[in-house]
Design a protein around this motif. Structure first.
Motif, PDB file in Angstrom:
ATOM      1  N   ARG A 290       0.840  -1.206   0.000  1.00 37.61           N
ATOM      2  CA  ARG A 290       0.000   0.000   0.000  1.00 37.61           C
ATOM      3  C   ARG A 290       0.875   1.255   0.000  1.00 37.61           C
ATOM      4  O   ARG A 290       0.578   2.232  -0.686  1.00 37.61           O
ATOM      5  N   GLN A 291       1.946   1.236   0.764  1.00 38.92           N
ATOM      6  CA  GLN A 291       2.837   2.408   0.799  1.00 38.92           C
ATOM      7  C   GLN A 291       3.483   2.641  -0.573  1.00 38.92           C
ATOM      8  O   GLN A 291       3.669   3.773  -0.989  1.00 38.92           O
ATOM      9  N   LEU A 292       3.810   1.532  -1.254  1.00 37.88           N
ATOM     10  CA  LEU A 292       4.361   1.685  -2.615  1.00 37.88           C
ATOM     11  C   LEU A 292       3.311   2.295  -3.535  1.00 37.88           C
ATOM     12  O   LEU A 292       3.606   3.179  -4.341  1.00 37.88           O
ATOM     13  N   TRP A 293       2.080   1.804  -3.423  1.00 40.19           N
ATOM     14  CA  TRP A 293       0.999   2.338  -4.255  1.00 40.19           C
ATOM     15  C   TRP A 293       0.770   3.821  -3.952  1.00 40.19           C
ATOM     16  O   TRP A 293       0.615   4.635  -4.854  1.00 40.19           O
ATOM     17  N   ASP A 294       0.734   4.151  -2.662  1.00 40.01           N
ATOM     18  CA  ASP A 294       0.470   5.543  -2.285  1.00 40.01           C
ATOM     19  C   ASP A 294       1.540   6.472  -2.839  1.00 40.01           C
ATOM     20  O   ASP A 294       1.275   7.644  -3.114  1.00 40.01           O
ATOM     21  N   ALA A 295       2.765   5.936  -2.956  1.00 35.61           N
ATOM     22  CA  ALA A 295       3.872   6.772  -3.418  1.00 35.61           C
ATOM     23  C   ALA A 295       4.085   6.639  -4.931  1.00 35.61           C
ATOM     24  O   ALA A 295       5.075   7.135  -5.462  1.00 35.61           O
ATOM     25  N   TYR A 296       3.182   5.937  -5.616  1.00 38.98           N
ATOM     26  CA  TYR A 296       3.291   5.667  -7.051  1.00 38.98           C
ATOM     27  C   TYR A 296       3.442   6.964  -7.849  1.00 38.98           C
ATOM     28  O   TYR A 296       2.741   7.921  -7.527  1.00 38.98           O
ATOM     29  N   PRO A 297       4.296   7.111  -8.873  1.00 41.70           N
ATOM     30  CA  PRO A 297       5.176   6.033  -9.295  1.00 41.70           C
ATOM     31  C   PRO A 297       6.561   6.052  -8.629  1.00 41.70           C
ATOM     32  O   PRO A 297       7.166   5.006  -8.470  1.00 41.70           O
ATOM     33  N   PHE A 298       7.080   7.220  -8.249  1.00 42.53           N
ATOM     34  CA  PHE A 298       8.483   7.253  -7.837  1.00 42.53           C
ATOM     35  C   PHE A 298       8.711   7.759  -6.417  1.00 42.53           C
ATOM     36  O   PHE A 298       9.833   8.081  -6.051  1.00 42.53           O
ATOM     37  N   GLY A 299       7.617   7.855  -5.628  1.00 36.92           N
ATOM     38  CA  GLY A 299       7.719   8.509  -4.324  1.00 36.92           C
ATOM     39  C   GLY A 299       8.696   7.877  -3.348  1.00 36.92           C
ATOM     40  O   GLY A 299       9.212   8.562  -2.468  1.00 36.92           O
ATOM     41  N   LEU A 300       8.955   6.562  -3.472  1.00 34.31           N
ATOM     42  CA  LEU A 300       9.878   5.936  -2.508  1.00 34.31           C
ATOM     43  C   LEU A 300      11.289   5.801  -3.073  1.00 34.31           C
ATOM     44  O   LEU A 300      12.161   5.228  -2.425  1.00 34.31           O
ATOM     45  N   VAL A 301      11.498   6.311  -4.276  1.00 34.10           N
ATOM     46  CA  VAL A 301      12.838   6.185  -4.882  1.00 34.10           C
ATOM     47  C   VAL A 301      13.822   7.054  -4.093  1.00 34.10           C
ATOM     48  O   VAL A 301      13.542   8.220  -3.803  1.00 34.10           O
ATOM     49  N   ALA A 302      14.967   6.447  -3.754  1.00 36.51           N
ATOM     50  CA  ALA A 302      15.894   7.101  -2.824  1.00 36.51           C
ATOM     51  C   ALA A 302      17.104   7.705  -3.519  1.00 36.51           C
ATOM     52  O   ALA A 302      18.089   8.045  -2.861  1.00 36.51           O
ATOM     53  N   VAL A 303      17.065   7.798  -4.859  1.00 36.77           N
ATOM     54  CA  VAL A 303      18.177   8.433  -5.591  1.00 36.77           C
ATOM     55  C   VAL A 303      17.590   9.506  -6.515  1.00 36.77           C
ATOM     56  O   VAL A 303      16.402   9.458  -6.837  1.00 36.77           O
ATOM     57  N   PRO A 304      18.421  10.482  -6.947  1.00 39.77           N
ATOM     58  CA  PRO A 304      17.920  11.477  -7.901  1.00 39.77           C
ATOM     59  C   PRO A 304      17.425  10.788  -9.172  1.00 39.77           C
ATOM     60  O   PRO A 304      17.957   9.754  -9.574  1.00 39.77           O
ATOM     61  N   ARG A 305      16.409  11.355  -9.777  1.00 36.33           N
ATOM     62  CA  ARG A 305      15.735  10.769 -10.941  1.00 36.33           C
ATOM     63  C   ARG A 305      16.724  10.394 -12.061  1.00 36.33           C
ATOM     64  O   ARG A 305      16.576   9.368 -12.724  1.00 36.33           O
ATOM     65  N   ASP A 306      17.798  11.207 -12.243  1.00 41.19           N
ATOM     66  CA  ASP A 306      18.710  10.913 -13.365  1.00 41.19           C
ATOM     67  C   ASP A 306      19.602   9.704 -13.083  1.00 41.19           C
ATOM     68  O   ASP A 306      20.348   9.270 -13.947  1.00 41.19           O
ATOM     69  N   GLN A 307      19.511   9.151 -11.889  1.00 40.48           N
ATOM     70  CA  GLN A 307      20.284   7.923 -11.625  1.00 40.48           C
ATOM     71  C   GLN A 307      19.448   6.666 -11.841  1.00 40.48           C
ATOM     72  O   GLN A 307      19.927   5.551 -11.669  1.00 40.48           O
ATOM     73  N   VAL A 308      18.173   6.852 -12.177  1.00 39.43           N
ATOM     74  CA  VAL A 308      17.317   5.685 -12.426  1.00 39.43           C
ATOM     75  C   VAL A 308      17.577   5.199 -13.849  1.00 39.43           C
ATOM     76  O   VAL A 308      17.350   5.931 -14.818  1.00 39.43           O
ATOM     77  N   ALA A 309      18.077   3.968 -13.960  1.00 42.69           N
ATOM     78  CA  ALA A 309      18.454   3.434 -15.272  1.00 42.69           C
ATOM     79  C   ALA A 309      17.328   2.650 -15.919  1.00 42.69           C
ATOM     80  O   ALA A 309      17.295   2.499 -17.135  1.00 42.69           O
ATOM     81  N   ALA A 310      16.405   2.111 -15.125  1.00 45.41           N
ATOM     82  CA  ALA A 310      15.307   1.315 -15.697  1.00 45.41           C
ATOM     83  C   ALA A 310      14.170   1.236 -14.690  1.00 45.41           C
ATOM     84  O   ALA A 310      14.383   1.407 -13.487  1.00 45.41           O
ATOM     85  N   VAL A 311      12.982   1.013 -15.224  1.00 48.97           N
ATOM     86  CA  VAL A 311      11.858   0.683 -14.342  1.00 48.97           C
ATOM     87  C   VAL A 311      11.257  -0.646 -14.803  1.00 48.97           C
ATOM     88  O   VAL A 311      11.317  -0.990 -15.981  1.00 48.97           O
ATOM     89  N   HIS A 312      10.735  -1.375 -13.846  1.00 46.08           N
ATOM     90  CA  HIS A 312       9.977  -2.593 -14.138  1.00 46.08           C
ATOM     91  C   HIS A 312       8.771  -2.578 -13.223  1.00 46.08           C
ATOM     92  O   HIS A 312       8.545  -1.626 -12.479  1.00 46.08           O
ATOM     93  N   GLY A 313       8.014  -3.651 -13.262  1.00 45.30           N
ATOM     94  CA  GLY A 313       6.870  -3.664 -12.367  1.00 45.30           C
ATOM     95  C   GLY A 313       6.087  -4.934 -12.496  1.00 45.30           C
ATOM     96  O   GLY A 313       6.398  -5.799 -13.315  1.00 45.30           O
ATOM     97  N   SER A 314       5.075  -5.038 -11.662  1.00 44.67           N
ATOM     98  CA  SER A 314       4.209  -6.211 -11.739  1.00 44.67           C
ATOM     99  C   SER A 314       2.990  -5.815 -12.551  1.00 44.67           C
ATOM    100  O   SER A 314       2.620  -4.644 -12.637  1.00 44.67           O
ATOM    101  N   SER A 315       2.381  -6.828 -13.123  1.00 44.12           N
ATOM    102  CA  SER A 315       1.322  -6.606 -14.109  1.00 44.12           C
ATOM    103  C   SER A 315       0.115  -5.904 -13.506  1.00 44.12           C
ATOM    104  O   SER A 315      -0.625  -5.235 -14.205  1.00 44.12           O
ATOM    105  N   GLY A 316      -0.081  -6.083 -12.213  1.00 45.60           N
ATOM    106  CA  GLY A 316      -1.217  -5.413 -11.594  1.00 45.60           C
ATOM    107  C   GLY A 316      -2.543  -6.074 -11.913  1.00 45.60           C
ATOM    108  O   GLY A 316      -3.574  -5.426 -11.860  1.00 45.60           O
TER     109      GLY A 316
END
Ligand code: DLL
Length: 434
Positions: free
Chosen positions: A65-91
């Protein structure tokens, strides 16, 4: 690549490494000053030095639920330009869950999947037929990068187009097959129907959905390989969190990177080794989305002690099911995989089945287990009653069993098998159900 330094270290050495890494992770989360840092401060944590491994059970859980509430990047702990890829579950069960990776995370993931493949005896020169789906789902890309890291040759088949898959199996002669267990069964049956020679296969790494020992036997009966279980979830990294080795005696959890606990799903308190509990993971080396005590919802038990393969990593049992997939029928709690065990263990029906929860009348919910007669079953002998009796005797479960014509239960071609379907109104979800 079996890495004895990491996978066969002593318990004390590993605990020291985990503690050191956990310390770094807590400091990183506090420094990033996002929601996770705030939750840690609220729990009285001011620095990594405050947290020893024994303190872990006192830290707050992180939930989906906390991941959902922070969707999409709210819990990411690095600056956005350090994100090299995203994946996810089908939902399919609700909202999609997105996860982020830095380059270092991708490298860690590749190493973990290389470990998984090595558990199956793969190495440089192996040929990996990868029929996990490619895309946002982590199965395809995860195993792909693991195979590359290992120095193997990877065939990126993705899911579906079964005829073409069978052709490639016969032509390219892979030693390793990777896909969901339901699709492995489908591929084995399709290969037999086509008379294709798949004798090159030695091991398969199957996961992404619960499967029983009985399904393992059914897969090993149609494919000439050792069927091994691989477990993982996008939130933690994807496939490569834990894998069975050729000893087939529990899944080795890569606990130098994914610290695992099993807790009572209701109270959240730790359960002893050997007792089924909800798996909870902490990811001390992940950068983009480090998670503290993430509740997976998956129920399994843990076991310590070395394995004949030499690995000393803690082992988890096969996953019994997700805590929220548990069916409650007239007060009896049962996981779909337990129904699978009884059905396939009976020898009376084939390995394809679907559980229909008939909710058309709220006051009288019915459970119908639809399955197909075993191909070698004596003609005319309807095993429905006997199967219903076995489910009652073994699980205390009151279910109706409907033996439907061969080929009626949907086969999975792409994605995860759908074992439980709801019938809320109108025509039955499968023909021949009343
Ligand atoms: O299914 C990652 C994966 C891909 C694992 C390929 C293994 C192989 P998600 O789509 O996020 O990630 O789904 C994760 O699938 O919480 C479990 O409920 C279930 N699951 C995964 N592996 C197993 C397994 C991938 N071996 C969710 N046995 C998890 C039982 C599994 N359930």
């Amino acid at each position: 690549m079996f890495d004895p330094k990491a996978e066969a270290m002593s318990v004390d050495e590993r605990a020291a490494l985990q503690r050191h890494r956990l310390w770094g992770m807590i400091d990183r989360l506090l420094a990033a000053d996002g929601p996770q840092g705030r939750w840690l401060r609220e729990a009285g944590i001011e620095g990594g030095a405050d947290v020893h491994l024994d303190d872990l059970p006192r830290l707050p859980f992180t939930t989906k639920r906390q991941l959902w509430d922070a969707y999409p990047f709210g819990l990411v702990a690095v600056p956005r330009d350090q994100v090299a890829a995203v994946h996810g579950s089908s939902g399919t069960k609700g909202r999609p869950t997105l996860v982020a990776y830095t380059r270092a995370d991708l490298d860690l993931w590749a190493s973990m999947c290389a470990r998984s493949l090595a558990c199956a005896g793969a190495g440089a020169g192996s040929l990996v037929h990868n029929a996990y789906g490619y895309g946002l789902f982590t199965g395809g890309m995860g195993i792909h990068q693991g195979a590359v890291k290992l120095g193997a040759t990877v065939v990126p088949m993705s899911g579906g187009m079964t005829e073409r898959q069978v052709r490639m199996l016969a032509d390219l002669k892979p030693d390793i097959l990777t896909c969901t267990p339901a699709y492995a069964l489908r591929l084995g049956e399709a290969a037999a129907e086509a008379g294709a020679d798949v004798s090159s296969l030695k091991a398969g790494i199957f996961g992404a959905e619960p499967w029983s020992e009985e399904l393992r036997a059914a897969i090993e009966a149609v494919l000439p390989l050792k069927a091994l279980d691989v477990y993982g979830l996008s939130e933690i990294i994807g496939p490569g969190v834990a894998t069975e080795c050729l000893e087939q005696d529990g899944l080795h959890v890569n606990e130098d990177h994914f610290i695992v606990e099993a807790v009572d799903p209701l109270t959240g308190e730790p359960v002893p080794d050997g007792t089924p509990g909800e798996l909870v993971f902490t990811t001390p080396t992940k950068q983009a989305l480090p998670l503290v005590r993430y509740r997976t919802g998956d129920v399994a038990s843990l076991a310590r002690g070395g394995c004949n393969c030499g690995r000393t990593l803690v082992r988890m049992s096969k996953v019994m099911g997700r805590a929220d997939d548990m069916l409650v029928v007239r007060g009896v709690n049962v996981y779909p995989s337990e129904i699978e065990r009884v059905l396939l263990g009976s020898g009376l029906v084939g390995p394809h089945y679907q559980i229909v929860v008939d909710r058309r009348k709220e006051a009288a919910v019915r459970l119908i287990v639809a399955c197909e007669a075993a191909t070698d079953a004596a003609g005319g002998d309807d095993p429905s009653e006997r199967l219903a009796g076995l489910l009652r005797a073994d699980l205390g479960l009151h279910a109706e069993v409907a033996v439907v014509p061969a080929g009626t239960v949907p086969r999975v071609e792409v994605g995860k098998a759908v074992r439980v379907v709801l019938w809320t109104e109108g025509a039955p979800p499968l023909p021949d159900l009343a």
